[in-house]
Design a protein around this motif. Structure first.
Motif, PDB file in Angstrom:
ATOM      1  N   GLY A  60      -5.182  -0.145  -3.460  1.00  0.00           N
ATOM      2  CA  GLY A  60      -4.711  -1.527  -3.480  1.00  0.00           C
ATOM      3  C   GLY A  60      -3.452  -1.712  -4.292  1.00  0.00           C
ATOM      4  O   GLY A  60      -2.810  -0.743  -4.714  1.00  0.00           O
ATOM      5  N   ALA A  61      -3.124  -2.973  -4.509  1.00  0.00           N
ATOM      6  CA  ALA A  61      -1.924  -3.295  -5.300  1.00  0.00           C
ATOM      7  C   ALA A  61      -2.045  -2.631  -6.673  1.00  0.00           C
ATOM      8  O   ALA A  61      -3.151  -2.392  -7.152  1.00  0.00           O
ATOM      9  N   ASP A  62      -0.904  -2.344  -7.290  1.00  0.00           N
ATOM     10  CA  ASP A  62      -0.926  -1.721  -8.616  1.00  0.00           C
ATOM     11  C   ASP A  62      -1.216  -2.821  -9.643  1.00  0.00           C
ATOM     12  O   ASP A  62      -0.340  -3.623  -9.973  1.00  0.00           O
ATOM     13  N   ILE A  63      -2.448  -2.822 -10.141  1.00  0.00           N
ATOM     14  CA  ILE A  63      -2.888  -3.927 -11.003  1.00  0.00           C
ATOM     15  C   ILE A  63      -2.042  -3.996 -12.280  1.00  0.00           C
ATOM     16  O   ILE A  63      -1.831  -5.062 -12.830  1.00  0.00           O
ATOM     17  N   ARG A  64      -1.546  -2.839 -12.717  1.00  0.00           N
ATOM     18  CA  ARG A  64      -0.751  -2.846 -13.966  1.00  0.00           C
ATOM     19  C   ARG A  64       0.534  -3.666 -13.790  1.00  0.00           C
ATOM     20  O   ARG A  64       1.065  -4.196 -14.760  1.00  0.00           O
ATOM     21  N   GLU A  65       1.016  -3.761 -12.551  1.00  0.00           N
ATOM     22  CA  GLU A  65       2.253  -4.528 -12.319  1.00  0.00           C
ATOM     23  C   GLU A  65       2.043  -6.028 -12.492  1.00  0.00           C
ATOM     24  O   GLU A  65       3.002  -6.772 -12.678  1.00  0.00           O
ATOM     25  N   PHE A  66       0.774  -6.472 -12.405  1.00  0.00           N
ATOM     26  CA  PHE A  66       0.511  -7.922 -12.433  1.00  0.00           C
ATOM     27  C   PHE A  66       0.834  -8.548 -13.782  1.00  0.00           C
ATOM     28  O   PHE A  66       0.972  -9.762 -13.880  1.00  0.00           O
ATOM     29  N   SER A  67       0.900  -7.722 -14.829  1.00  0.00           N
ATOM     30  CA  SER A  67       1.117  -8.330 -16.150  1.00  0.00           C
ATOM     31  C   SER A  67       2.602  -8.465 -16.483  1.00  0.00           C
ATOM     32  O   SER A  67       2.941  -8.986 -17.535  1.00  0.00           O
ATOM     33  N   GLY A  68       3.469  -8.009 -15.578  1.00  0.00           N
ATOM     34  CA  GLY A  68       4.903  -8.146 -15.842  1.00  0.00           C
ATOM     35  C   GLY A  68       5.586  -8.831 -14.683  1.00  0.00           C
ATOM     36  O   GLY A  68       4.925  -9.251 -13.729  1.00  0.00           O
ATOM     37  N   PRO A  69       6.917  -8.949 -14.748  1.00  0.00           N
ATOM     38  CA  PRO A  69       7.620  -9.560 -13.607  1.00  0.00           C
ATOM     39  C   PRO A  69       7.543  -8.638 -12.392  1.00  0.00           C
ATOM     40  O   PRO A  69       7.659  -7.420 -12.532  1.00  0.00           O
ATOM     41  N   MET A  70       7.281  -9.232 -11.228  1.00  0.00           N
ATOM     42  CA  MET A  70       7.129  -8.407 -10.013  1.00  0.00           C
ATOM     43  C   MET A  70       8.508  -8.025  -9.487  1.00  0.00           C
ATOM     44  O   MET A  70       9.418  -8.849  -9.463  1.00  0.00           O
ATOM     45  N   SER A  71       8.638  -6.756  -9.069  1.00  0.00           N
ATOM     46  CA  SER A  71       9.900  -6.341  -8.444  1.00  0.00           C
ATOM     47  C   SER A  71       9.553  -5.504  -7.210  1.00  0.00           C
ATOM     48  O   SER A  71       8.386  -5.215  -6.982  1.00  0.00           O
ATOM     49  N   GLY A  72      10.555  -5.115  -6.461  1.00  0.00           N
ATOM     50  CA  GLY A  72      10.300  -4.297  -5.269  1.00  0.00           C
ATOM     51  C   GLY A  72       9.924  -5.157  -4.091  1.00  0.00           C
ATOM     52  O   GLY A  72       9.695  -6.364  -4.228  1.00  0.00           O
ATOM     53  N   PRO A  73       9.838  -4.537  -2.904  1.00  0.00           N
ATOM     54  CA  PRO A  73       9.561  -5.325  -1.695  1.00  0.00           C
ATOM     55  C   PRO A  73       8.157  -5.919  -1.724  1.00  0.00           C
ATOM     56  O   PRO A  73       7.214  -5.233  -2.106  1.00  0.00           O
ATOM     57  N   PRO A  74       8.004  -7.189  -1.354  1.00  0.00           N
ATOM     58  CA  PRO A  74       6.675  -7.804  -1.346  1.00  0.00           C
ATOM     59  C   PRO A  74       5.806  -7.247  -0.226  1.00  0.00           C
ATOM     60  O   PRO A  74       6.313  -6.771   0.801  1.00  0.00           O
ATOM     61  N   LEU A  75       4.507  -7.349  -0.423  1.00  0.00           N
ATOM     62  CA  LEU A  75       3.558  -6.751   0.526  1.00  0.00           C
ATOM     63  C   LEU A  75       3.492  -7.483   1.867  1.00  0.00           C
ATOM     64  O   LEU A  75       3.377  -6.844   2.914  1.00  0.00           O
ATOM     65  N   ILE A  76       3.559  -8.820   1.810  1.00  0.00           N
ATOM     66  CA  ILE A  76       3.285  -9.571   3.048  1.00  0.00           C
ATOM     67  C   ILE A  76       4.290  -9.227   4.160  1.00  0.00           C
ATOM     68  O   ILE A  76       3.882  -8.832   5.266  1.00  0.00           O
ATOM     69  N   PRO A  77       5.607  -9.324   3.898  1.00  0.00           N
ATOM     70  CA  PRO A  77       6.546  -8.950   4.974  1.00  0.00           C
ATOM     71  C   PRO A  77       6.443  -7.473   5.352  1.00  0.00           C
ATOM     72  O   PRO A  77       6.647  -7.115   6.516  1.00  0.00           O
ATOM     73  N   MET A  78       6.080  -6.650   4.373  1.00  0.00           N
ATOM     74  CA  MET A  78       5.945  -5.219   4.675  1.00  0.00           C
ATOM     75  C   MET A  78       4.818  -4.999   5.704  1.00  0.00           C
ATOM     76  O   MET A  78       4.984  -4.276   6.696  1.00  0.00           O
ATOM     77  N   ILE A  79       3.685  -5.663   5.473  1.00  0.00           N
ATOM     78  CA  ILE A  79       2.556  -5.512   6.403  1.00  0.00           C
ATOM     79  C   ILE A  79       2.897  -6.159   7.753  1.00  0.00           C
ATOM     80  O   ILE A  79       2.566  -5.625   8.818  1.00  0.00           O
ATOM     81  N   HIS A  80       3.619  -7.272   7.679  1.00  0.00           N
ATOM     82  CA  HIS A  80       4.021  -7.948   8.918  1.00  0.00           C
ATOM     83  C   HIS A  80       4.881  -7.004   9.765  1.00  0.00           C
ATOM     84  O   HIS A  80       4.711  -6.903  10.987  1.00  0.00           O
ATOM     85  N   SER A  81       5.786  -6.271   9.098  1.00  0.00           N
ATOM     86  CA  SER A  81       6.678  -5.380   9.859  1.00  0.00           C
ATOM     87  C   SER A  81       5.886  -4.261  10.538  1.00  0.00           C
ATOM     88  O   SER A  81       6.275  -3.763  11.594  1.00  0.00           O
ATOM     89  N   ILE A  82       4.766  -3.879   9.930  1.00  0.00           N
ATOM     90  CA  ILE A  82       3.915  -2.858  10.574  1.00  0.00           C
ATOM     91  C   ILE A  82       3.241  -3.475  11.803  1.00  0.00           C
ATOM     92  O   ILE A  82       3.226  -2.899  12.888  1.00  0.00           O
ATOM     93  N   GLU A  83       2.716  -4.695  11.618  1.00  0.00           N
ATOM     94  CA  GLU A  83       1.964  -5.305  12.716  1.00  0.00           C
ATOM     95  C   GLU A  83       2.852  -5.584  13.931  1.00  0.00           C
ATOM     96  O   GLU A  83       2.428  -5.420  15.077  1.00  0.00           O
ATOM     97  N   VAL A  84       4.112  -6.004  13.680  1.00  0.00           N
ATOM     98  CA  VAL A  84       4.965  -6.352  14.832  1.00  0.00           C
ATOM     99  C   VAL A  84       5.702  -5.141  15.413  1.00  0.00           C
ATOM    100  O   VAL A  84       6.448  -5.266  16.384  1.00  0.00           O
ATOM    101  N   ALA A  85       5.493  -3.960  14.790  1.00  0.00           N
ATOM    102  CA  ALA A  85       6.193  -2.765  15.275  1.00  0.00           C
ATOM    103  C   ALA A  85       5.919  -2.560  16.772  1.00  0.00           C
ATOM    104  O   ALA A  85       4.821  -2.812  17.252  1.00  0.00           O
ATOM    105  N   ALA A  86       6.942  -2.072  17.458  1.00  0.00           N
ATOM    106  CA  ALA A  86       6.783  -1.874  18.900  1.00  0.00           C
ATOM    107  C   ALA A  86       6.134  -0.522  19.206  1.00  0.00           C
ATOM    108  O   ALA A  86       5.849  -0.209  20.359  1.00  0.00           O
ATOM    109  N   LYS A  87       5.938   0.291  18.172  1.00  0.00           N
ATOM    110  CA  LYS A  87       5.253   1.578  18.370  1.00  0.00           C
ATOM    111  C   LYS A  87       3.871   1.475  17.728  1.00  0.00           C
ATOM    112  O   LYS A  87       3.745   0.836  16.666  1.00  0.00           O
ATOM    113  N   PRO A  88       2.841   2.096  18.320  1.00  0.00           N
ATOM    114  CA  PRO A  88       1.499   1.959  17.733  1.00  0.00           C
ATOM    115  C   PRO A  88       1.423   2.593  16.345  1.00  0.00           C
ATOM    116  O   PRO A  88       1.954   3.690  16.133  1.00  0.00           O
TER     117      PRO A  88
END
Ligand SMILES: CC(C)(COP(=O)(O)OP(=O)(O)OC[C@H]1O[C@@H](n2cnc3c(N)ncnc32)[C@H](O)[C@@H]1OP(=O)(O)O)[C@@H](O)C(=O)NCCC(=O)NCCSC(=O)C[C@@H](O)CCCCCCCCCCCCC(=O)O
Length: 719
Positions: A60-88
């Motif tokens: 799952g998400a890296d729980i240690r990151e929750f105690s500081g400012p979040m950086s890096g690509p967010p999960l929601i659009p990342m998962i969305h890009s997998i779901e809408v991919a045109a390849k299985p």
């Protein structure tokens, strides 16, 4: 931290790489985003498989990151890009797929799991909800009732159950990545829309309104004030009633509230504290990673009362052969019957065969001669325990670990009864021993690190949350509890009723207030202990128990209740009244109210109005103050040890993190100020006098709880 490779000609294989559990740190998320883009870009890649390295998909998400400012690509659009991919895209799941890990898998078009995998959305246990689309996709995939169950409890399911629920498409015993690669090739070119979960609506369930109402009621009752389970129900309701995009908006809103809450901080602290206690150390400098446990093949339990029976069951269920010794024939027979029943019921619940043959029964203590570890669980009486230890010293094979199950007797004294005191440790089980998760493993000044390591290893094997603590009266848990109970009794003298005190504590989140809990466990137990300490003894001249004893305030209220034969639930009367002896539902008792009135009148005490805040501050801060003394004395290695003991052994509400974490959240200056205030009002109550460590932490700027150990070290080195 996510590797990309092309395998079998046209499969893009993305491997999550972040040991030990492939948590979704910013670097892993970036790696996934880059790899997915590459897989979609490269024309040779026809399909994609996502897997995790080292036998685990993703924790799952890296729980240690929750105690500081979040950086890096967010999960929601990342998962969305997998779901809408045109390849299985196929998730190859082994080990665990939890939280954000499962949410990635839900974004994939297919999920294949190894048969030993466990899957779940445990965010609720961290004070959160599955906020990377999990609360919206899971109900669409497996239906509202099953999703509500999984999301509000956070429970993990086996691969077999996941298949049955429709969470995964296939379960295999073979190499899951190989199977997924073959499978991915077989679905190239097939339409993907039907595989995109966010495009589905939730499967129809009858009586949805009633289901949500019932679940909400149940969750509120069980949650004891925790907010995440309630938010989880609201999020699933959004999935059931709103289009996906609006459901996602609701998920985000709810998560925003939870994410910054004190409860989430407390629960995440508990997660790491539970793991930190495994890295024990002793004042000698011996540590978990430098001390080797002895092998334990055969175990023995001496004394088959309530505790001994539970301990024997726990050992047998974990696979240890047990020699169970009880010297009275009738008791032995009764114990055998009770233990068999417990094993059978436990096995039925877990769907396994009862391990009745793991236990051999004997009346002869000589039969433990070959055991590697003996747990003495006779009556809590030092003279009796001494005798057993002297016998064990003569009978047991060299090197056998001798443990005592005691809730507070002196381990060092027992060690002095045997030839090898270094092999003696305490194992304080909590009743019922086969159910309660906590084990205090108590080392004395002479216990070897090998003995402690062995007891800790056995504790782990039998599934207990084991905390190593030093030897002192009451160890950690009961030493602190004494002050909590003492304050509750003083409050009765000053004008409170049992139900007022209990209500304040139950609203705080305890499963039961102090008086309800005493009625359940039996008032006679504490009475016997107080008599043993010479406290509950009437003065021969006045016939009354003094209200000042050993130079400090003492409340004989509980002793007087016991003198009336009121021992709690088992006698049908205690702090509350019960319809019948043994009944569990207690009602306020006018007899107790009148008794308290008479008592106050007899002692010239004037009842005053006591509010919930005073109940909480006096009961909890006095206990916390003792926690600081325990740290000062080096009995517990750190605040995490105390907090884990309270959460697992004393029903401290987990969403409040434990007493020491609670003090940190309240603010140490405030705790200090309130203790000073109450001590001024009650100078004859030493437990209200703020201890040195608390004062010093405040003087050092009240550092966050994670830094207390550093300050403690600094303070100690200056002494
Ligand atoms: C995975 C396990 C089952 C493995 O168990 P095992 O016994 O093998 O090992 P240990 O438990 O001992 O663990 C080993 C080691 O690893 C550490 N660890 C484990 N899991 C994690 C983790 N997830 N993160 C970090 N570290 C982890 C563990 O601490 C041990 O190390 P230590 O040094 O302590 O010994 C087991 O480990 C396990 O159960 N893990 C936890 C699983 C879990 O709970 N997962 C859920 C995580 S939460 C999550 O996934 C959330 C998602 O839904 C994503 C949500 C998106 C969040 C986006 C943030 C939005 C912010 C919103 C703010 C809005 C503000 C605004 O809008 O204004």
């Amino acid at each position: 931290m996510a590797a990309f490779a092309r395998v079998s000609g046209s499969v893009g294989l993305i491997t999550l790489q972040n040991p030990p559990v492939n948590a979704l740190s910013a670097a892993v998320r970036q790696g996934i985003v880059d790899s997915v883009q590459r897989a979609l870009r490269e024309p040779e890649v026809k399909c994609v498989v996502i897997c995790g390295q080292n036998g685990i998909f993703c924790g799952g998400a890296d729980i240690r990151e929750f105690s500081g400012p979040m950086s890096g690509p967010p999960l929601i659009p990342m998962i969305h890009s997998i779901e809408v991919a045109a390849k299985p895209v196929v998730a190859a799941i082994e080990g665990s797929a939890l939280g954000g890990g499962l949410e990635i898998a839900l974004g994939c078009h297919y999920r294949i799991a190894h048969s030993k995998t466990r899957l779940g959305l445990p965010e609720v246990t961290l004070g959160l909800l599955p906020a990377a689309g999990g609360s919206q996709r899971l109900p669409r995939l497996i239906g509202v009732p099953a999703a509500l169950d999984l999301i509000t409890t956070g429970r993990h399911v086996t691969a077999a159950e996941a298949l049955q629920l429709g969470m995964v498409d296939q379960v295999t015993d073979r190499n899951v990545t190989d199977v997924a690669v073959k499978f991915a090739l077989s679905v190239v070119g097939k339409p993907l829309d039907a595989r995109r979960i966010s495009m589905h609506s939730c499967p129809h369930s009858p009586d949805l309104d009633e289901l949500f109402e019932r679940t909400m009621q149940h969750v509120r009752q069980r949650a004891r004030g925790a907010i995440a389970p309630v938010a989880c129900v609201q999020a699933v309701r959004a999935a059931a009633t709103l289009p996906y995009a609006q459901g996602m908006e609701k998920e985000r809103e709810l998560m925003a509230t939870l994410f910054t809450s004190g409860q989430a901080r407390a629960l995440q602290y508990c997660f790491f504290a539970q793991r930190a206690i495994g890295r024990w150390s002793m004042p000698s400098g011996a540590r978990w990673d430098t001390s080797k446990p002895r092998p334990v093949h055969k175990t023995a339990v001496i004394g088959l009362g309530t505790m001994g029976r539970g301990i024997a069951v726990t050992l047998a269920q974990a696979g240890f052969p047990v020699i169970a010794v009880e010297n009275h024939e009738k008791q032995l027979m009764a114990a055998k019957q009770a233990i068999s029943g417990m094993l059978e019921r436990g096995a039925k619940r877990r769907g396994v065969t009862p391990v009745l043959n793991k236990i051999t029964y004997s009346r002869d203590i000589q039969s433990v001669a070959n055991a590697d570890l003996v747990i003495e669980a006779v009556f809590e009486d030092m003279a009796l325990k001494e005798k057993v230890f002297q016998q064990l010293s003569a009978i047991c094979k060299p090197g056998a670990l001798l443990c005592t199950n005691t809730s507070g007797l002196n381990i060092d004294h027992l060690a002095s009864q045997v030839r090898n005191p270094e092999l003696v440790v305490g194992m304080h089980f909590f009743a019922p021993a086969h159910v309660m998760k906590l084990l205090e493993v108590v080392y004395g000044p002479r216990s070897s690190s090998e003995a402690l390591a062995t007891a800790m290893a056995v504790g782990k094997k039998i599934g207990k949350v084991s905390v190593a603590v030093g030897n002192c009266q009451g160890f950690v848990g009961n030493r602190m509890l004494e002050h909590y109970v003492e304050q509750a009794l003083f409050l009765l003298e000053e004008g409170a009723t049992p139900e007022l005190v209990d209500q304040a504590l139950e609203e705080f989140g305890f499963a039961m207030g102090v008086f309800r809990m005493s009625d359940l466990s039996g008032l006679d137990i504490g009475w016997r202990v107080r008599k043993g300490k010479g406290l509950a003894v009437p003065d021969p001249t006045t016939g009354q128990t003094a209200r000042v004893q050993q130079g400090r305030r003492y409340s004989p209220v509980a002793d007087l209740i016991c003198e009336q034969g009121r021992f709690g639930q088992k006698t049908g009367q205690g702090w509350y009244q019960y319809n019948t002896p043994g009944s569990r539902v207690g009602k306020p008792d006018p007899w107790v109210h009148n008794f308290l009135k008479d008592y106050r009148a007899r002692h010239g005490l004037v009842a005053r109005r006591i509010d919930h805040q005073e109940v909480l501050e006096r009961c909890l801060y006095s206990m916390i103050n003792e926690g600081f003394r325990i740290l000062e004395d080096g009995i517990a290695a750190g605040p995490e040890d105390i907090d884990v003991i309270y959460v697992f052994g004393y029903s401290w509400p987990r969403h409040r993190g434990g007493p020491m974490f609670y003090a940190h959240m309240v603010g140490l200056p405030k705790v200090l100020e309130r203790l000073e205030h109450y001590h001024q009002a009650h100078p004859d109550v030493p437990s209200l006098q703020p201890c040195n460590l608390l004062r010093k932490l405040v003087a050092n700027g009240s550092p966050p709880i994670q830094k207390w150990k550093e300050v403690m070290k600094k303070i100690n080195s200056r002494l």
